[in-house]
Design an enzyme around this catalytic site. Sequence first.
Site, PDB file in Angstrom:
ATOM      1  CD  GLU A   6      22.432  95.893  89.454  1.00 29.04           C
ATOM      2  OE1 GLU A   6      21.690  96.301  88.764  1.00 29.04           O
ATOM      3  OE2 GLU A   6      23.214  96.527  90.342  1.00 29.04           O
ATOM      4  NE  ARG A  60      33.389  99.675  98.848  1.00 32.76           N
ATOM      5  CZ  ARG A  60      32.475 100.243  97.949  1.00 32.76           C
ATOM      6  NH1 ARG A  60      31.248 100.791  98.086  1.00 32.76           N
ATOM      7  NH2 ARG A  60      32.910 100.071  96.522  1.00 32.76           N
ATOM      8  CE  LYS A 110      27.801  97.225  89.730  1.00 32.20           C
ATOM      9  NZ  LYS A 110      27.184  96.020  89.353  1.00 32.20           N
TER      10      LYS A 110
END
Length: 635
Positions: free
Chosen positions: A128, A350, A360
């Site tokens: 994104e 992850r 983020k």
Amino acid sequence: MLLDELKPVEALLTADFRSIEPRLQALDKHLTLRTYCDGYTLGGFDTALWLALRGNKAATSFIKRGALANLARWFQYIEENHPEIQAEIKAKDAAAKAKTAAASKAGANYALALQDADQGVVTRFLPEPSGYLHIGHAKAALLSDYFAHQAYKGKLLLRLDDTNPSKEKEEYQDAILEDLALMGVKPDQQSFTSDYFDYLYDMCIRMIKEGHAYADDTLQMEMRDQRWNGIASKRRDRSVEENLRIFAEMKQGSEEGLANCIRAKISVDNPNKAMRDPVIYRCNVDVPHHRTGFQWKIYPTYDFACPIVDSKEGVTHALRSTEYTDRNPQYQWFIDTLKIRQVHMWDFARMNFIKTFLSKRKLAKLVDTGRVWGWDDPRMPTIRGVRRRGMTIPALREFILKQGPSRNVTTMDWGMFWSTNKKEIDPIAPRHTAISQKDVVKVIVTGAEAPAEPFTADKPKHPKNKEIGTKKLAFASELVMDQADAKSFKEGEEITLMAWGNAFVREIGSGEAIPTLTCELNLKGDVKSTEKKVTWLASKGQELVPAELWDFDYLITKDVLGEDDNMEDFLTPVTETMEDAWCDEATKELKKDDIIQLERRGYYRVDKGLGNWKDGEEGAKGKRLVLFAIPTGKK
């Protein structure tokens, strides 16, 4: 549920997790008020069922999380009370651990046997553009690239998921493309989710017409509470005509439209809360989209757009981190409900590091509040941040690919990350010298071997790699030396002046900070016999180069932030230090991004060379080197 209806379940439990989740829910319901599925003691059916579940890692992990309380109780009870049926399982576990230990020496295991890979493999990376890529994104990109281009000779698609104009900027989009190129990730095709806004709009219309979606004007907090508690929205049974009318109002951005969102009609009380009527479309009229401007006033959510566009673009295998595992059934529901082409999913763990967060939203807060210099701050876990700290791209790729596609979630120390980098830079980093300007000690060199006049000699930049070249090293009877070294000396002690030879300390100036030293050269002395090997710089015969030596600390003080922890409470008060220094004249040729080793100090990346300053930017201190210390993995 009748036992006869459960009988086929055991044979199906070796399938992938998505297909067995409904069967697990049926088992959970059957086990209400029961100790065993069949009868009052452990029998053949319960044994076979438990062994099948135990052999499915995804199912075992899901059960142990406790979302299905009855099934979890039954599973744990048999595990604790019936060891007699577990010998085969334990033997397999031991064999798997031995195999893993042997394979770890060579790196991660990539033998995933992706489903239907013989029909072609198309992976995708789906960032994104709402921030800069961090090292977690790097893993997703590199793994998708690996399986597309190395393991299966397929295709890699890059699609920027630009469905939230409130967070996205063209700046982030451009940075993502640049960072991927630097990492050597070369997609075969690039697109944007916004390329499919018309298609997604039509899909939402279809969902509404087929009774699979509805408009809801429930207030956000109330909707959140209803989803959490498994309560149906009062708007859930609106007619198709009413839902279509309201969706049209949303598209126009009218007052009524702005009060609504569109929700998928999946479930009210599914144990997996991701399946509880998620929002699939919402309004945004205040901010222009960075590509489509104000053309659209409604935007699809990631959860809705992702499976639809994956299927549309021909993605065969969607690799996602394990944070999406609970949303995999939702992904599959959209594919099944819309009857679109199947996309296989694979979850990988992850990367988590101590004293680091990869959110983020939290990283953006650090930037916005001035806690860091920007997204490329060397303290940030972004690709640009670790590169600015001194991580090389080859080392970054090696480290991430060694982690592999495992689903095991761990929190790693940064040591291995940076030690991988050290192996990359040590053979090629030129050696230079820096002396702290604070309380610098002036040294007078005496003796028959002391130079009458300053002179220079060619010396290798790297002691073990002649290909790195040579540098001019200045020798003189006047030197400068670090205060810390001078304080460690005793009169009469023999020391080694690195890259020159031995000397006797004859006189030590008095004072809290030693101002001067006198040393008598003894170049015939054995350098192996001295305890102290010290750095120095000739203060005559060369032009010393001013430098700033920067070092950095972790941004937070706690190894792992909990969900309830307030980030502000754990921010490290001081995370950077700077020391003014003098460097040898050869460093004046250094330029931005060069990596060097300062003798006895460590590795540094050049953030600014003398030629990298813009007019007037240098301020009162003048042009200088700006060097960032590179961690090596040692504590």
